[in-house]
Design a protein around this motif. Structure first.
Motif, short mmCIF file in Angstrom:
data_model
loop_
_atom_site.label_atom_id
_atom_site.label_comp_id
_atom_site.label_asym_id
_atom_site.label_seq_id
_atom_site.Cartn_x
_atom_site.Cartn_y
_atom_site.Cartn_z
N GLN A 60 -91.48 -55.17 -78.69
CA GLN A 60 -92.36 -54.83 -79.79
C GLN A 60 -92.25 -53.34 -80.10
O GLN A 60 -91.91 -52.53 -79.22
CB GLN A 60 -93.81 -55.17 -79.46
N TYR A 123 -88.35 -61.39 -80.88
CA TYR A 123 -89.70 -61.20 -81.44
C TYR A 123 -89.67 -60.35 -82.71
O TYR A 123 -90.26 -60.70 -83.73
CB TYR A 123 -90.62 -60.57 -80.41
N GLU A 127 -90.93 -61.25 -86.44
CA GLU A 127 -91.93 -60.44 -87.12
C GLU A 127 -91.43 -60.00 -88.50
O GLU A 127 -92.14 -60.10 -89.50
CB GLU A 127 -92.27 -59.21 -86.28
N CYS A 130 -91.09 -63.14 -90.90
CA CYS A 130 -92.40 -63.62 -91.37
C CYS A 130 -92.98 -62.67 -92.40
O CYS A 130 -93.58 -63.10 -93.40
CB CYS A 130 -93.35 -63.78 -90.19
N GLU A 153 -98.52 -64.28 -79.21
CA GLU A 153 -97.97 -63.23 -80.06
C GLU A 153 -97.14 -63.83 -81.20
O GLU A 153 -97.20 -63.36 -82.34
CB GLU A 153 -97.10 -62.28 -79.22
N TYR A 154 -96.39 -64.87 -80.91
CA TYR A 154 -95.59 -65.50 -81.96
C TYR A 154 -96.47 -66.23 -82.97
O TYR A 154 -96.21 -66.18 -84.18
CB TYR A 154 -94.57 -66.46 -81.34
N LEU A 157 -97.97 -64.10 -85.68
CA LEU A 157 -97.09 -63.68 -86.76
C LEU A 157 -97.09 -64.67 -87.92
O LEU A 157 -96.63 -64.34 -89.02
CB LEU A 157 -95.65 -63.53 -86.24
#
Length: 263
Positions: A60, A123, A127, A130, A153-154, A157
């Motif tokens: 991240q 990830y 992000e 999306c 976390e996914y 998003l």
């Protein structure tokens, strides 16, 4: 893209579960430059008896806080020593480096597969996709429910998330590759096939995914994990075989076209 060497300060360090840890670093000069799929090369402080750096994919990025986050698994003396690093410790980083993910221009529907810690390198790609309004389906696989640490976390998003566990303790019982192939076949049958696939995980996961995406005509990229010494393409310790000869994972990758890799 420039590669920078800087001392970066640990601002958070947390044990997640089992042998998995989360490390957050203040990296003012590096954070704004990171592209999805790239990594940093870290020199472990207080571990001078081992001169080689360790490569870690960037999980991240928080540009406002000028911070990057990595997820690592304890696999040897070096990563074991990392668990003892305290907040406030300065860490020498080289980065960002490596070839990032490349979603085909105009793609509107993609498939992302992250197996185990391999869910970290995909990830930022998810992000970004999306945020651009792309329809993203994510398959996350782990051996057990306890090791499935990325789901929340996914989902945050806005991705369509499917979870699998090898032992059947959560989500779909079985391998993530089976669930991913089922999704791809369903999308194809519905007349809205995936236009790109990104996968990271153990070699068998990437090899199997490369096979079924090739058969279905889906462009696919893989992130190859290799032991690295210099991280800048000079030492040739991270070469892998491709259809165009040997290439270096650190600068020619770590992201490669799946059809380019000699499996």
């Amino acid at each position: 893209m420039p590669v920078i060497q800087r001392d970066c300060t640990i601002v958070a360090h947390k044990h997640l579960t089992g042998d998995l840890w989360r490390l957050e670093l203040k990296a003012a000069y590096i954070a704004p430059l990171v592209k999805p799929g790239q990594f940093v090369h870290l020199r472990i402080p207080g571990f001078e008896q081992h001169i080689l750096r360790r490569p870690f994919s960037v999980y991240q990025v928080d540009v406002e806080k000028q911070a990057i986050c990595i997820i690592y698994r304890v696999v040897g003396k070096g990563t074991k020593h990392m668990t003892e690093l305290a907040v406030g410790t300065d860490v020498d980083l080289i980065g960002p480096t490596g070839r990032p993910w490349r979603i085909p221009e105009g793609a509107k529907k993609i498939l992302v597969i992250g197996a185990g810690v391999g869910a970290a390198p995909v990830y930022l790609l998810t992000e970004e996709a999306c945020a651009c309004g792309i329809d993203v389906s994510v398959v996350l696989g782990a051996q057990t429910h306890e090791e499935l640490i990325f789901e929340d976390e996914y989902r945050a998003l806005g991705a369509n998330v499917v979870c699998t566990t090898d032992d059947g303790s959560y989500g779909i019982a079985g391998f993530c590759t089976d669930a991913a192939k089922d999704l791809a076949l369903k999308a194809q049958d519905e007349g809205a096939p995936f236009e790109y696939c990104a996968v990271c995980g153990p070699l068998p996961v990437m090899r199997i995914t490369a096979g079924f995406t090739r058969d279905m005509g889906i462009p696919c990229e893989v992130s190859m994990e290799k032991r690295m010494a210099c991280g800048i393409g000079a030492c040739l310790s991270c070469v892998l075989d491709t259809i165009d000869g040997k290439k270096r994972a650190c600068v020619d990758g770590p992201v490669f076209d799946a059809n380019e890799v000699e499996w």
